[in-house]
Design an enzyme around this catalytic site. Structure first.
Site, PDB file in Angstrom:
ATOM      1  N   CYS A  34       0.368  34.314 -15.373  1.00  0.00           N
ATOM      2  CA  CYS A  34       0.044  33.199 -14.352  1.00  0.00           C
ATOM      3  C   CYS A  34      -1.127  33.282 -13.953  1.00  0.00           C
ATOM      4  CB  CYS A  34       1.201  33.216 -13.307  1.00  0.00           C
ATOM      5  SG  CYS A  34       2.850  33.084 -13.993  1.00  0.00           S
ATOM      6  N   ASN A  56       6.677  25.785 -12.931  1.00  0.00           N
ATOM      7  CA  ASN A  56       6.160  26.875 -13.146  1.00  0.00           C
ATOM      8  C   ASN A  56       5.302  26.571 -14.517  1.00  0.00           C
ATOM      9  OD1 ASN A  56       4.716  29.136 -13.489  1.00  0.00           O
ATOM     10  ND2 ASN A  56       6.285  30.689 -12.746  1.00  0.00           N
ATOM     11  N   HIS A  73      -0.608  29.425  -7.083  1.00  0.00           N
ATOM     12  CA  HIS A  73       0.208  29.174  -8.323  1.00  0.00           C
ATOM     13  C   HIS A  73       1.571  28.500  -7.911  1.00  0.00           C
ATOM     14  CE1 HIS A  73       2.431  30.201 -11.880  1.00  0.00           C
ATOM     15  NE2 HIS A  73       2.870  31.183 -11.294  1.00  0.00           N
TER      16      HIS A  73
END
Length: 320
Positions: free
Chosen positions: A113, A277, A247
């Site tokens: 990520c 996500n 994020h």
């Protein structure tokens, strides 16, 4: 020494949308359950004929247009991705070819990520040392290809997308600091298992494996610490930050980090409800969206932060 500045941003989401209601038909879940635990309402899914590079190319072209540059102006391409087109060549090579940056060094960063932040950190160093003038940093993912659609703990979370930034040399400060870390002792809590023949381990197919509760606890603690690290490194107060651009993993993690920063949610860019996500693509996606709709403006002080499998984590403080 030159400074590095964000000259342009671009993003792309595939056309197909998978809503929570759609997921109710294929797995034991509900819109209420997903929304309460993640904040996600929908995610985008790449078409069968799209690879990570295809998404990244569109985001890159839009970032170049925003920067007023051509592909031939790019001196280096860095791509954060956990879902490359192939084991090799790197996805960055395919993107470089399509935008006309042939000859420029191009490579992938596998940092899950925080891949986009890791890419920004690398680009910042190359520009400050005079090696490059314009660097393209891309985060692009097709996480739907790693989904076990019978595992409701993961398949409701992840989506596909891409975001890109043109980082350029400047006489004025832009990227004020970057901070990147990793700790492999947590590696078994969140991973995408290896698709190389004979290395699949306990899982017969490539998929994302996550021990969500344990990941959540470490993520909140780690992201809180990196907020402090970033502010201290720049001798700033929490109130100096105009925007937190986190994020887009989980609304509860975002809210916990905002609380640590002492910021109301009105100062936080949230897009997790719209695309889930998307790993390394999530920060540039959310950032670009906030710029295009007029929230983030030139001169704003933005704190980017991310946490992911590895564990890896990182932040970037940027005067946009």
């Amino acid at each position: 020494m030159k400074h590095s500045k964000i000259l342009g941003l671009g993003s792309y989401l595939p056309e197909k949308v998978l809503t929570n209601e759609d997921l109710e038909k294929i797995v034991d879940t509900s819109d209420e359950w997903i929304t309460e635990r993640t904040g996600i309402k929908k995610r985008h899914i790449a078409a069968d004929d799209q690879n990570a590079s295809d998404l990244g190319i569109i985001a890159a072209q839009r970032a170049l247009a925003d920067a007023g540059l051509a592909g031939s102006d790019i001196d280096m391409i860095i791509v954060g991705t956990a879902t490359p087109d192939k084991m090799f060549p790197g996805t960055a090579c395919y993107i470089g070819d399509k935008i006309g940056a042939n000859g420029a060094p191009a490579f992938d960063v596998t940092a899950a990520c925080p891949g986009f932040i890791f890419g920004l950190s690398i680009a910042d160093q190359y520009i400050k040392t005079g090696f490059a003038k314009n660097i393209l940093v891309v985060g692009t993912e097709i996480l739907s290809r790693l989904m076990n659609w019978e595992d409701r703990s993961t398949c409701v979370i992840f989506g596909d997308g891409a975001g890109a930034a043109v980082v350029s040399a400047s006489d004025e400060p832009g990227i004020l600091s970057t901070h990147i870390h990793s700790d492999g002792s947590y590696g078994e809590l969140l991973f995408g298992n290896n698709a190389i023949r004979g290395q699949l381990g306990d899982y017969p197919e490539p998929q994302i494996v996550m021990r969500g509760n344990e990941v959540f606890k470490v993520a909140v603690k780690t992201l809180s610490a990196i907020v402090d690290e970033t502010l201290e490194a720049n001798n700033l107060e929490k109130s100096d930050i105009d925007w937190l651009i986190p994020h887009q993993a989980n609304i509860r993690i975002i809210q916990a980090t905002a609380k640590k920063l002492g910021a109301g949610m009105e100062k936080v860019i949230v897009a997790v409800d719209q695309h889930g996500n998307t790993s390394s693509a999530s920060i540039p996606l959310a950032w670009d969206q906030a710029i295009k709709d007029g929230r983030v403006k030139r001169g704003d002080l933005c704190l980017l932060e991310s946490f992911g499998g590895g564990f890896t984590w990182g932040s970037a403080l940027i005067r946009y």
